[in-house]
Design an enzyme around this catalytic site. Structure first.
Site, PDB file in Angstrom:
ATOM      1  N   MET A   1       0.886  -1.159   0.000  1.00  0.00           N
ATOM      2  CA  MET A   1       0.000   0.000   0.000  1.00  0.00           C
ATOM      3  C   MET A   1       0.929   1.215   0.000  1.00  0.00           C
ATOM      4  SD  MET A   1      -3.242  -0.051   2.552  1.00  0.00           S
ATOM      5  CE  MET A   1      -2.675   0.728   4.032  1.00  0.00           C
TER       6      MET A   1
ATOM      7  N   ARG B   1      -7.494  -1.758   9.217  1.00  0.00           N
ATOM      8  CA  ARG B   1      -7.647  -1.241  10.586  1.00  0.00           C
ATOM      9  C   ARG B   1      -8.173  -2.301  11.545  1.00  0.00           C
ATOM     10  NH1 ARG B   1      -9.458   5.065   9.198  1.00  0.00           N
ATOM     11  NH2 ARG B   1      -7.338   5.625   8.623  1.00  0.00           N
TER      12      ARG B   1
ATOM     13  N   TYR C   1       0.453   3.477  12.743  1.00  0.00           N
ATOM     14  CA  TYR C   1       0.175   3.270  11.313  1.00  0.00           C
ATOM     15  C   TYR C   1      -1.293   2.946  11.024  1.00  0.00           C
ATOM     16  CZ  TYR C   1       1.270  -1.840  11.870  1.00  0.00           C
ATOM     17  OH  TYR C   1       1.305  -3.150  12.231  1.00  0.00           O
ATOM     18  N   GLU C   2      -1.620   2.939   9.741  1.00  0.00           N
ATOM     19  CA  GLU C   2      -3.016   2.768   9.280  1.00  0.00           C
ATOM     20  C   GLU C   2      -3.927   3.830   9.873  1.00  0.00           C
ATOM     21  OE1 GLU C   2      -3.408   0.826   6.949  1.00  0.00           O
ATOM     22  OE2 GLU C   2      -1.896  -0.738   7.151  1.00  0.00           O
ATOM     23  N   GLY C   3      -3.419   5.055  10.004  1.00  0.00           N
ATOM     24  CA  GLY C   3      -4.179   6.121  10.645  1.00  0.00           C
ATOM     25  C   GLY C   3      -3.869   6.119  12.116  1.00  0.00           C
TER      26      GLY C   3
END
Lengths: 592, 592
Positions: free
Chosen positions: A162, A290, A433-435
């Site tokens: 990603m 998430r 990570y991932e927001g």
């Protein structure tokens, strides 16, 4: 073996608590699923995690990855373990059969990745994005792209990445600068630099499928101008694409995972989805990711807890206030209340987190396969609502748990050879990570709880209250009342924040984290109540397990649920006094 | 330079808040001390920390120590910085002039070590035990030992260690096995193995003075059988003593500090104090060390906060809900509420911790030099009472602060080169050593708050209530009421726990941590109230500083003080329901 798959607790959550086999087999897509099948899959997954992946965890941390002339060498044993992972068919577990998948429930995939992260989080980063890439491509890619790439991803023959973050664009993807220019042949040429790309380069697969966010020349400013592209390391004709790894990061943890800087120099790619809708397409991948990150926090905490518990039984030190033996000079530290508190805090967060994660995994399956469209939407809404809660709360808890596990070891935990500090270091990235968890809180309060006039929040609270009503009060009357007070507080406060938001739009941002964790406690308290009631009912079948589950539920309410009082107090102070005054010398500080 | 000594805030605490110059100069021993002198010392100390010690912090972590054939090589620049440290006379700062010391207040030594730990915690471990060794020897050693060793320690020419821990004896020193056998010439021969000895071997000083806990052949079992010995690396006649470093640990953090395993093989030593009273003599050193460890937590948090604040001003990302400029695509992240919350939580814990640490440092000076014996005892009691609170709360807060500082950096914080993860890793040990924070909580509740029928707790609460009464309520009426509710709760609950203790002696152990942190909040809330009132009074003199201090005080009460609601709720649940049921499968878990 240092990791014991928590199969007993998994079966409790899946079967006793959620009735997942019955709910799943009622769906046409999963008509063949039953408890035995689920248990068998989890047993095999657990064996793979414990026997193949766990043994190379500490070595991977110590050795790390090596970068030479654009190539990445992963730690000893990593590529071999990945080969076995593919041979056993694990990447295909929850993929559709039309692309070679096994078509099993997402719920099982969630448990699989919990165990893999527990066994070796660094290694698990490599296959960690496979399912997200599969979901993204199967939802948005053209038939031509699907035909070319999906089977390779489902089989794990090619790994996926990603590619979002750039040096100046992390939480704010709207700032990213990588450019994509359309060619005559429906392909695009991408140029730019990405950072923090997990598995951007590796020595496990012959090809790598990069999913890249980039900007078309005429795209508007901000996140609406982004498009998503598939950029393979090797083009279909076998030539090397112009995407290269320019370096890897030295990191606090997940050292076995190659975190790459990637340079795209007129690299060839193909559009996934629609021009300008890249973020929406990517979010299919992000939402699945998430949930998985929440499961990572859970898995790492479980592994650390197992180590701490074993050590607490081995290590003797001082006499406990209540003694098992009076002839010895010291008791096992597991008999000391201070150590019991450390262990129980970890355990309640882990078991509560597992109930919540699996409940969500079940919503994912139901949202895809329930035959009733309204029910599908309802499950989808519930899943979207709870996703940021799971990501943030399970990773915050995971880090704290790993730190408490280290504390059980005392000075020995600070020594690298013991291996416990790796869990703490590995767990720390999951909060980022991932927001980041701050982004999750904003997403939760602003875009989930307050959006739609609070409809999803009210649906969630109504579901909890209805279910708690069915649970009744009986033995757990006090705990039931505590939960119902909280759900009523959340309903009232959601409206109050929405009202305050009109005049003070920055106010929700100051209490977003508190609202997220309060909602997480409402969910966990609800599931702990269900668990306690179930445990009492089934007590005779396995007194040790169910009696312990009941005690853990009571412990959660006495020692962990009280965090809600802190959270409510902060929210109340903010609603009463408004946005806090931030000291001028903080915002106007001279950074020089 | 990455560290800026917080001289402005230090001066605020010392002068505006505590009136330390006036209180100290009223003592005969410190008649010459005034604000200018204190400022001058702190300025020079800050310069040393920032210019000499901070620049070798990251390198020390990266390089670590090397062990070869019993010798330890400290990281590049460490020995040179230590030479400068001694040349500038810093080891002698708070030592008596009769041994070559400067006779300045302990309060300044506390601030010095806060800054050193902030600048380079690994390096600071080496001189970190000098003052404790000085205090222990000057209180307990024979005149002959004093004559031989004290001046060398005061000057820093020889460094000192504390040799307590053995592989099987950490929190429980009563289990230790190192033996001491008396010789004809008043010396002893020591044999045994110690672990986790900071600076047990190093290349900074020609000699090393080990203070060693050991057991005489006829000593009773347990901690009452321990005696304390001074065991030098080189004997007075210049021959090498039989104490050798057998290895150093690889650790999560403080990698610049050599953590040694030491083997004593009929090593020559001399008794310090009285046979069988070793632990009491050692505790002189431990108590001083515990205050210093609190200051370490504070210093590391300050250094990490400064880095996070600077980054929050540099880094732009997304638009803030309230914007400073509307023409840019993104604002500095310091304008985002989520980042402000991370920074303010750090700041309030740091500034509150500093007030508490310096108040305690002042008690130490007053307990030694007040002319009134009753007052000396009173200050001594207060210091003893608050020492475990400072050790545990400031180190728990320090670790959490460092983690929040890392969170401000996002993914960049996880990358080693940024250097922020070192603070988190270095801070983690402070929660463990010098008595784990669990041990501190037990010490606090059982041996401080409940002992003497709660006399010291009541004295502390009465002092706070009296002072708050003088502060009045006015602008901070709400906060004053919150504090007074807490002090009344603590008084009532101390009695309730004492009563419950009679029938359920294990109960206090389950709420010791909560009582410790509640008391810490009472102390910090009291000092924040004083600070707020002072800031309002002095506002015109420096509106930016005092206005910001007032805002920080309000922030503390709105966002951090609410933790007290959580703590009270846990304590209430325990007092109401009794000792929690610990699941049987936790204590009878099969560790295999």
């Amino acid at each position: 073996m240092s990791y014991h798959p928590p199969l007993r607790d998994m079966a409790f959550v899946l079967n006793d608590l959620l009735g997942a086999p019955a709910q799943l087999s009622a769906l046409q897509a999963h008509a063949d699923v039953d408890l035995d099948l689920m248990k068998q899959v989890l047993e095999e997954a657990g064996r793979f995690a414990a026997e193949v992946v766990a043994p190379i965890n500490a070595g991977g941390d110590l050795e790390g990855c090596r970068f030479t002339d654009g190539e990445v060498q992963t730690p000893t044993g990593f590529a071999n373990a990945y080969r076995q992972f593919c041979e056993a068919g694990w990447p295909a577990l929850a993929c559709a059969s039309e692309y070679g998948g096994q078509g099993l429930p997402h719920l099982l995939n969630c448990a699989l990745f919990e165990m893999l992260s527990a066994a070796n989080h660094g290694w698990t980063m490599y296959p960690g994005l496979l399912h997200g890439a599969y979901a993204c491509l199967s939802a948005h890619a053209s038939d031509a792209l699907k035909a070319r790439y999906l089977e390779k991803i489902v089989s794990g023959e090619w790994l996926a990445t990603m590619c979002l973050t750039e040096a100046h664009a992390g939480s704010d993807l709207g700032l990213l600068r990588t450019r994509a220019v359309k060619q005559g042949d429906d392909s695009y040429r991408l140029s730019g630099d990405k950072i923090f790309i997990s598995g951007g380069e590796q020595d496990m697969t012959d090809n790598i499928v990069h999913l890249v966010l980039a900007r078309l020349p005429d795209a508007p400013v901000g996140s609406k101008g982004l498009s998503l592209f598939l950029v393979p390391k090797f083009l279909p004709d076998g030539t090397r694409n112009q995407v290269h790894c320019t370096g890897i990061e030295h990191k606090m943890g997940i050292r076995g995972s190659a975190t790459c800087s990637m340079h795209f120099e007129n690299a060839t790619g193909w559009l996934v989805g629609v021009e300008g809708r890249g973020l929406a397409a990517m979010f299919v991948m992000m939402n699945s990711a998430r949930l998985h990150v929440g499961a990572q926090g859970l898995g790492i905490a479980e592994a650390a807890y197992q180590r701490a518990l074993a050590y607490a039984h081995e290590r003797t030190q001082s006499r406990a206030p209540v003694r098992t033996a009076t002839t010895t000079a010291a008791d096992a530290i597991v008999m000391h209340p201070a150590v019991q508190k450390l262990l129980m805090a970890q355990r309640c967060r882990i078991e509560g987190g597992r109930m919540l994660a699996y409940w969500s995994g079940l919503q994912l399956d139901l949202s895809e396969h329930d035959e009733d469209a309204d029910q599908r939407h309802r499950h989808h809404d519930r899943l979207e609502f709870i996703t940021p809660v799971i990501k943030a709360m399970l990773t915050d808890n995971g880090f704290q748990s790993a730190s408490q596990a280290l504390q059980v070891f005392g000075g020995h935990g600070y020594v690298t050879e013991t291996g416990i500090d790796q869990y703490l270091r590995d767990a720390r990235i999951t909060m980022i990570y991932e927001g980041s968890n701050e982004i999750q809180a904003i997403d939760f309060l602003l875009r989930k709880a307050l959006a739609d006039g609070g409809r999803r929040m009210m649906d969630f609270l109504a579901m909890v209250e209805q279910d708690v009503g069915q649970i009744g009060d009986g033995e757990f009357a006090g705990q039931t009342q505590q939960l119902l007070q909280l759900t009523r507080y959340l309903a009232k406060t959601t409206h109050a924040i929405a009202a305050a938001n009109v005049t003070t739009p920055q106010l929700p941002y100051f209490i977003a984290e508190e609202m997220l964790r309060l909602t997480g406690h409402a969910a966990m308290a609800w599931l702990w109540l269900k668990a306690a009631r179930t445990a009492v009912q089934k007590h005779a079948a396995d007194p040790l397990f169910y009696g312990s589950k009941r005690d853990s539920a009571c412990y959660y309410f006495a020692f962990l649920f009280p965090e809600t009082h802190q959270l409510c107090s902060v929210i109340n102070a903010c609603l009463a006094a408004g946005v806090p005054a931030i000291p001028s010398d903080l915002t106007h500080h001279d950074a020089a």
